[in-house]
Write an enzyme that holds these catalytic residues in place. Sequence first.
Site, PDB file in Angstrom:
ATOM      1  N   SER A   1       0.833  -1.211   0.000  1.00 11.01           N
ATOM      2  CA  SER A   1       0.000   0.000   0.000  1.00 11.01           C
ATOM      3  C   SER A   1       0.865   1.257   0.000  1.00 11.01           C
ATOM      4  CB  SER A   1      -0.887   0.020   1.250  1.00 11.01           C
ATOM      5  OG  SER A   1      -1.815  -1.028   1.200  1.00 11.01           O
TER       6      SER A   1
ATOM      7  N   LYS B   1     -12.173  -9.563  -2.965  1.00 13.93           N
ATOM      8  CA  LYS B   1     -10.721  -9.370  -3.102  1.00 13.93           C
ATOM      9  C   LYS B   1     -10.232 -10.057  -4.379  1.00 13.93           C
ATOM     10  CE  LYS B   1     -10.485  -6.874   0.537  1.00 13.93           C
ATOM     11  NZ  LYS B   1     -10.184  -5.448   0.407  1.00 13.93           N
TER      12      LYS B   1
ATOM     13  N   ASP C   1      -6.630  -7.980   4.824  1.00 15.14           N
ATOM     14  CA  ASP C   1      -5.860  -8.798   3.885  1.00 15.14           C
ATOM     15  C   ASP C   1      -5.253 -10.035   4.546  1.00 15.14           C
ATOM     16  OD1 ASP C   1      -6.411  -7.078   1.814  1.00 15.14           O
ATOM     17  OD2 ASP C   1      -4.554  -5.936   2.033  1.00 15.14           O
TER      18      ASP C   1
ATOM     19  N   SER D   1     -13.411   1.156   3.329  1.00 13.81           N
ATOM     20  CA  SER D   1     -12.443   0.836   2.271  1.00 13.81           C
ATOM     21  C   SER D   1     -11.430   1.954   2.133  1.00 13.81           C
ATOM     22  CB  SER D   1     -13.159   0.633   0.935  1.00 13.81           C
ATOM     23  OG  SER D   1     -12.214   0.700  -0.130  1.00 13.81           O
TER      24      SER D   1
ATOM     25  N   GLY E   1      -6.014  -3.970  -7.478  1.00 12.70           N
ATOM     26  CA  GLY E   1      -7.169  -3.145  -7.120  1.00 12.70           C
ATOM     27  C   GLY E   1      -6.761  -1.770  -6.615  1.00 12.70           C
TER      28      GLY E   1
ATOM     29  N   ARG F   1     -13.867  -7.199 -10.412  1.00  9.30           N
ATOM     30  CA  ARG F   1     -14.012  -6.530  -9.105  1.00  9.30           C
ATOM     31  C   ARG F   1     -14.868  -5.263  -9.198  1.00  9.30           C
ATOM     32  NH1 ARG F   1      -8.362  -6.726  -6.118  1.00  9.30           N
ATOM     33  NH2 ARG F   1      -9.699  -6.003  -4.416  1.00  9.30           N
TER      34      ARG F   1
HETATM   35  C1  S3P Z   1      -5.678  -1.336   0.220  1.00  8.54           C
HETATM   36  C2  S3P Z   1      -6.906  -1.371   0.816  1.00  8.54           C
HETATM   37  C3  S3P Z   1      -7.653  -2.624   1.037  1.00  8.54           C
HETATM   38  C4  S3P Z   1      -6.768  -3.837   0.906  1.00  8.54           C
HETATM   39  C5  S3P Z   1      -5.894  -3.762  -0.294  1.00  8.54           C
HETATM   40  C6  S3P Z   1      -4.990  -2.550  -0.214  1.00  8.54           C
HETATM   41  C7  S3P Z   1      -5.018  -0.022   0.029  1.00  8.54           C
HETATM   42  O1  S3P Z   1      -8.680  -2.715   0.074  1.00  8.54           O
HETATM   43  O2  S3P Z   1      -7.547  -5.005   0.852  1.00  8.54           O
HETATM   44  O3  S3P Z   1      -5.094  -4.925  -0.403  1.00  8.54           O
HETATM   45  O4  S3P Z   1      -3.810  -0.004  -0.289  1.00  8.54           O
HETATM   46  O5  S3P Z   1      -5.686   1.001   0.198  1.00  8.54           O
HETATM   47  P1  S3P Z   1     -10.159  -2.089   0.337  1.00  8.54           P
HETATM   48  O6  S3P Z   1     -10.014  -0.636   0.408  1.00  8.54           O
HETATM   49  O7  S3P Z   1     -10.962  -2.519  -0.870  1.00  8.54           O
HETATM   50  O8  S3P Z   1     -10.633  -2.726   1.605  1.00  8.54           O
END
Ligand code: S3P
Length: 436
Positions: free
Chosen positions: A26, A347, A320, A172, A99, A127
């Site tokens: 992240s 996911k 995660d 999220s 994602g 997704r």
């Molecule tokens: C993330 C947020 C999470 C997580 C993803 C990374 C991020 O997703 O599952 O692996 O870097 O902001 P969500 O915001 O969909 O929960």
Amino acid sequence: MTAFDTLHVAPGGALTGRVRVPGDKSISHRSVMLGALAEGTTEVRDCLMGEDVRATMAAFRALGVEIEEREGGRLILVHGRGLRGLQTPRQVLDLGNSGTSIRLMSGIIAGSSLAATLTGDSSLRRRPMRRVTEPLGAMGAVIRTAANGTPPLEVEAGHALHGIDYVLPVASAQVKSAILLAGLFANGTTAVTEPAPTRDHTERMLAGFGVTVVRDGARAGVAGGQSLKATKITVPADISSAAFFLVGASIAPGSELVLEGVGVNPTRTGVIDILGLMGADITAENAREVGGEPVADLRVKYAKLRGIDVPPALVPLAIDEFPALFIAAAAAEGVTTVREAEELRHKESDRIATMAAGLETLGVPVETRPDGIRITGGPYGGGRIDSHGDHRIAMSFAIAALRAGAAIDIADCANIATSFPDFVPLARGAGLGIAP
Ligand code: S3P
């Protein structure tokens, strides 16, 4: 790079020694993104060089940003183009499996008012994207999705954004971040209120780039038009990658392992809290702060785990890590239940269904629900697991072998390279009997 599709993991063994897992995914994505929007050159040390972050880098290169890799990839230089400096890409932006890339970049591209098409692999193209296109639309963006709200996303040029005050329907960090990043470009202030705390790396890193982020409880806001100033970032080791080792050492008798320099931002440490409730022996040593993010060395020793009802408040803080936590539950004594975790179905795979199928193959009694799972722990066997191309499912079943009665073979593992390219050699070095 992971050059294999199937993994074979021998049963038993223990994890010992010291391991440094790769940089936080992240934080690595955000370093590239904010570096690209900044004035000046941002230096990023220990950036994760997995496929997901490489997809972000490739997309920003297509937007006109120069990104240099030095010291064999340990140092990345992002030559920022300023808030208004991105260029219309000539090609479709393919974000692969990621994602985070597609959702955060949709906010940046809509804010930049550029025409672009964003897509990804077959998993990403399943997704849900309306969670970002709807609030961005409310800010004035025009973004088309496929009929069911999935990628490709087609962003139209020429629509200036205005600030909104948005209450997130789901917890999220990706949606929160997409809106705040779009807010950098918008007229007025853009604010997001979250129903439960989620990772706050965007807010922290924006502050590191000199942007004023107003945080008031569950609400975070930015005023549009602020410029970002290049900075130096050191990326902590990823707690989501460390999680496989935290669980592996906890379930394998004789284990004692130190995970070095792990990011322990309180919005990410749900896995430590949940394992702690199960009876795990994890201590944080040498706590320090690195570039606005808390970091520690985590010492984990084998402990007898017991099943628990996972407190729903911890779910977004460990979102995660549930594939690995389900393995801890399978190895624990008694029943573990998880609820209010419907997000796991959206996911890289449907992680409730994929984990349940794999656990059943090993002989673990499971019951699934729309929003969770019930796992009865105890001795379990081996077998052949399909990871459905989901990196975290593959790595979770690899560490499951530490307590399995027979070997575990895992198919469709190539995507381990999205988040943890060196998983196999690192895990083998620590004592897992893993081989391609
Ligand atoms: C993330 C947020 C999470 C997580 C993803 C990374 C991020 O997703 O599952 O692996 O870097 O902001 P969500 O915001 O969909 O929960």
